[in-house]
Design a protein around this motif. Structure first.
Motif, PDB file in Angstrom:
ATOM      1  N   GLU A 119       0.871  -0.986  -0.311  1.00 52.29           N
ATOM      2  CA  GLU A 119       0.347   0.358  -0.047  1.00 52.29           C
ATOM      3  C   GLU A 119       1.429   1.157   0.174  1.00 52.29           C
ATOM      4  OE1 GLU A 119      -3.963  -1.775   2.490  1.00 52.29           O
ATOM      5  OE2 GLU A 119      -2.335  -1.061   3.568  1.00 52.29           O
ATOM      6  N   GLU A 154       2.346   1.917  -3.463  1.00 53.32           N
ATOM      7  CA  GLU A 154       0.684   2.217  -4.671  1.00 53.32           C
ATOM      8  C   GLU A 154       0.186   3.659  -4.190  1.00 53.32           C
ATOM      9  OE1 GLU A 154      -2.531   0.363  -2.750  1.00 53.32           O
ATOM     10  OE2 GLU A 154      -3.516  -0.284  -5.410  1.00 53.32           O
ATOM     11  N   LEU A 155       0.841   4.142  -2.713  1.00 53.00           N
ATOM     12  CA  LEU A 155      -0.022   5.605  -3.016  1.00 53.00           C
ATOM     13  C   LEU A 155       0.338   6.512  -3.496  1.00 53.00           C
ATOM     14  CD1 LEU A 155      -2.423   5.711   0.027  1.00 53.00           C
ATOM     15  CD2 LEU A 155       0.223   7.493   1.630  1.00 53.00           C
ATOM     16  N   PRO A 156       0.930   6.674  -3.727  1.00 47.29           N
ATOM     17  CA  PRO A 156       1.907   7.866  -5.192  1.00 47.29           C
ATOM     18  C   PRO A 156       0.979   7.608  -6.455  1.00 47.29           C
ATOM     19  CG  PRO A 156       3.558   6.631  -4.854  1.00 47.29           C
ATOM     20  CD  PRO A 156       2.423   6.458  -2.989  1.00 47.29           C
TER      21      PRO A 156
END
Lengths: 240, 395
Positions: free
Chosen positions: A104, A107-109
């Motif tokens: 995660e 994945e965030l950006p």
């Protein structure tokens, strides 16, 4: 010219007794596709310089032109988008979000970028695999060692193959083998066209780049190219 | 960043800080709970009152009078005559005075039955319906026949499954023949309007009951226009026939009572809802407080998010959704608790389960979400304005 800073100063507590000149009248130009090291001791102002170069901080004085555009004129939302799409940061302190898993965090950006789920998934898995963490994707940062956390941070920075990579002591928490792998990864990113800016206090490591800018007490004291021989010696030596 | 993702993230963060989230919700829960419970109990009271009125029927006038001196003429019979002469407007009239007279059947005794001195139009004036037998008629009154009609409670208590018609009960020592039984109006309990016995009004003297020079009457009118007319005429009549200086009288319509009662209840609802609203407000301030703490605690996280490309909008949305989710969860829990409590209270007080109205549920929910958004905005906005590096430096 990709990066062009002119007479930039960063002063904390200006005018007070505790005034600190973290950067003092620094001018610097870095072109597209360069591989540069900013070398300096702790407290020399190298991290401050990187924060300004990475649009995370604003200089007290002086101008910063990124790809010809004055950063002080860029509206905040566009600046966010630049940080998101153009620059990959590898922070000294990892800066992972504790509540999220490794996957995660990487994945965030990409979520902020608005990338569709399927594409995101492929990039995340690939990027984590490249740093050897494909089996640790569902672990939270607290369940990973320092070196593994650093590798998650690197996977996050490099997942979308940003044109500019800034790394603040990226091998600081790694053993020499893992550190060498990371350096090779950064160099290969540079070979593929990304501009790489590396920050370190380690002269030996610094020689992996093509250019070394030495900073001390907030001023640039030298700016020299690294000879190919020296560079090869570092990259081919196992202990980076 | 989609709302769905952000909502999911907000849920995650709420679950991550269970204790804090629960404590924050508590304010909203108690607020919504009390609003819902109080309002629905009041609505229950309102419904009860209105049902009682509608049982009595519409187009009813209530007239009462009294004199202070002694030896004044009793105008009750004249009043009945006057009403009879207003046939055009008035369908019936009966006294609503009732007395406690001990009733006995064989070895069973009832001491709390209300005995009404009924006219032959008692049923339409009081809204009672016969279950069996017949009502008190004109001849019963004229001839002072000792008959009675029982409410469902005394009928059940005295006779159980026996047929009460034709049986004799004793009222104050005198035998009365049961000629009819009323349907249950309410819940057939000792304290309800089902515990009544109606006897011909002319039997009053033999029961030893005296109203002095007072009267209290229900008058059933044909329709709304007749009611207005009859009210005017009866008021005039009473003014003329009562001694001027030492008497009082009043002619009211049921509708007037109903409107006044409704007004009073509405007012009461507003006051109570206001008080409960204050507790909701306190809950909202609790949310703001905890959001400020949460923002401060997570400054570093905000810094990370900003540095990897979150826009101000993303940060604001995240914290706003977090605040709204917390308050919405609190709202839902409060609504459920409120529904359960008001069902329990209403079944205890009114023998009927009243759930809160849909309107008040929607209102409470919307209000609690609005609280979350309102009180979440300030800290969220504050967080989003930070320079990434300042936020990152925070530990």
């Amino acid at each position: 010219m990709l990066i062009d800073i002119r007479r930039v100063s960063k002063i904390y507590n200006e005018g007070k007794e505790s005034e600190v000149r973290a950067l003092d009248d620094v001018s610097l130009r870095i072109d597209y596709g360069e591989c540069t090291t900013i070398l300096g001791h702790s407290g020399s102002g190298k991290s401050t310089l990187m924060n300004i170069l990475g649009c995370l901080d604003i200089p007290t004085y002086g101008d910063y032109y990124l790809a010809g555009e004055a950063v002080s004129e860029i509206p905040p939302s566009k600046l966010s988008s630049i940080r998101n799409r153009q620059i990959g940061f590898i922070f000294q302190g990892f800066n992972l979000i504790p509540g999220l898993t490794a996957y995660e965090n990487v994945e965030l950006p990409l979520i902020y970028r608005g990338m569709p789920r399927g594409e995101r998934h492929d990039l995340c898995v690939q990027s984590l695999a490249e740093v050897g963490l494909e089996k640790r994707m569902d672990h939270r940062p607290t369940e990973l060692s320092g070196g593994q956390q650093q590798r998650v941070a690197i996977a996050r920075a490099l997942a979308a193959k940003p044109p500019i990579i800034m790394a603040d002591e990226p091998t600081g928490n790694l053993d020499s083998k893992a550190g060498a792998d990371i350096m090779k990864k950064l160099i290969s990113m540079n070979d593929n066209g990304s501009t790489v800016i590396l920050i370190t206090h380690d002269l030996h490591l610094a020689k992996a780049a093509k250019r070394i800018i030495t900073i001390s007490d907030g001023k640039i004291i030298s700016d020299e190219p690294v000879s190919e021989d020296e560079r090869r010696a570092v990259l081919e030596g196992d202990a980076v | 960043m989609t709302i769905f993702r952000t909502t999911k993230m907000a849920f995650k963060s709420i679950l991550h800080n269970k204790m804090r989230s629960i404590l924050t919700m508590l304010g909203i829960i108690i607020g919504v709970w009390s609003v819902i419970t109080l309002v629905s109990v009041i609505q229950g009271v309102q419904r009860q009152t209105m049902e009682a009125y509608s049982r009595m029927g519409s187009n009813i006038i209530n007239a009462y009078w009294g004199t202070y001196g002694s030896g004044e003429k009793d105008i009750t019979d004249d009043f009945f005559d006057e009403c009879a002469s207003l046939k055009k407007y008035i369908l019936g009239v009966t006294s609503t005075n009732s007395s406690n007279i001990t009733a006995k059947y064989k070895s069973k005794t009832l001491s709390r039955s209300r005995v009404y001195m009924a006219s032959d139009t008692f049923d339409i004036c009081m809204g009672t319906n016969l279950a069996s037998g017949r009502s008190i008629g004109y001849a019963d009154i004229k001839n002072k026949v000792k008959v009675c009609v029982l409410g469902s409670y005394p009928a059940k208590e005295f006779f159980g499954l026996e047929n009460p018609i034709g049986k004799q009960i004793r009222l104050g020592g005198v035998y009365y023949t049961v000629i009819g039984v009323y349907e249950s109006q309410y819940n057939n309990s000792e304290w309800s309007t089902d515990n009544i016995i109606a006897v011909p009004r002319t039997c009053q003297r033999s029961l030893g009951v005296s109203n002095g020079n007072n009267g209290d009457f229900n008058i059933k009118c044909k329709d709304k226009e007749s009611l207005d007319m009859a009210m005017f005429l009866l008021n005039t009549w009473l003014t003329q026939h009562l001694p001027q200086n030492n008497s009082y009288h009043s002619v009211y319509s049921n509708q007037q009572w109903q409107e006044q009662e409704q007004e009073a209840l509405d007012m009461f609802t507003l006051v109570v809802a206001g008080i409960a609203g204050i507790s909701l407000l306190v809950g909202g301030i609790g949310i703001m407080n905890i959001m400020l703490v949460s923002v401060a605690e997570r400054t570093r996280e905000i810094g990370i998010r900003l540095s990897i490309g979150a826009k101000r909008k993303d940060i604001i949305t995240q914290f706003l959704i977090e605040a709204s989710v917390i308050s919405a969860c609190g709202g839902v829990i409060g609504i459920v608790l409120g529904a359960v409590t008001s069902a329990m209270l209403s079944s205890a007080f009114f023998q009927a389960v009243y759930l809160p109205s849909v309107f008040i549920i929607i209102l409470a929910f919307a209000f609690s979400v609005a609280l979350g958004v309102f009180f979440g905005f300030y800290p969220a906005n504050k967080a989003s304005k930070m320079q990434p590096v300042d936020a990152l430096r925070n530990n």
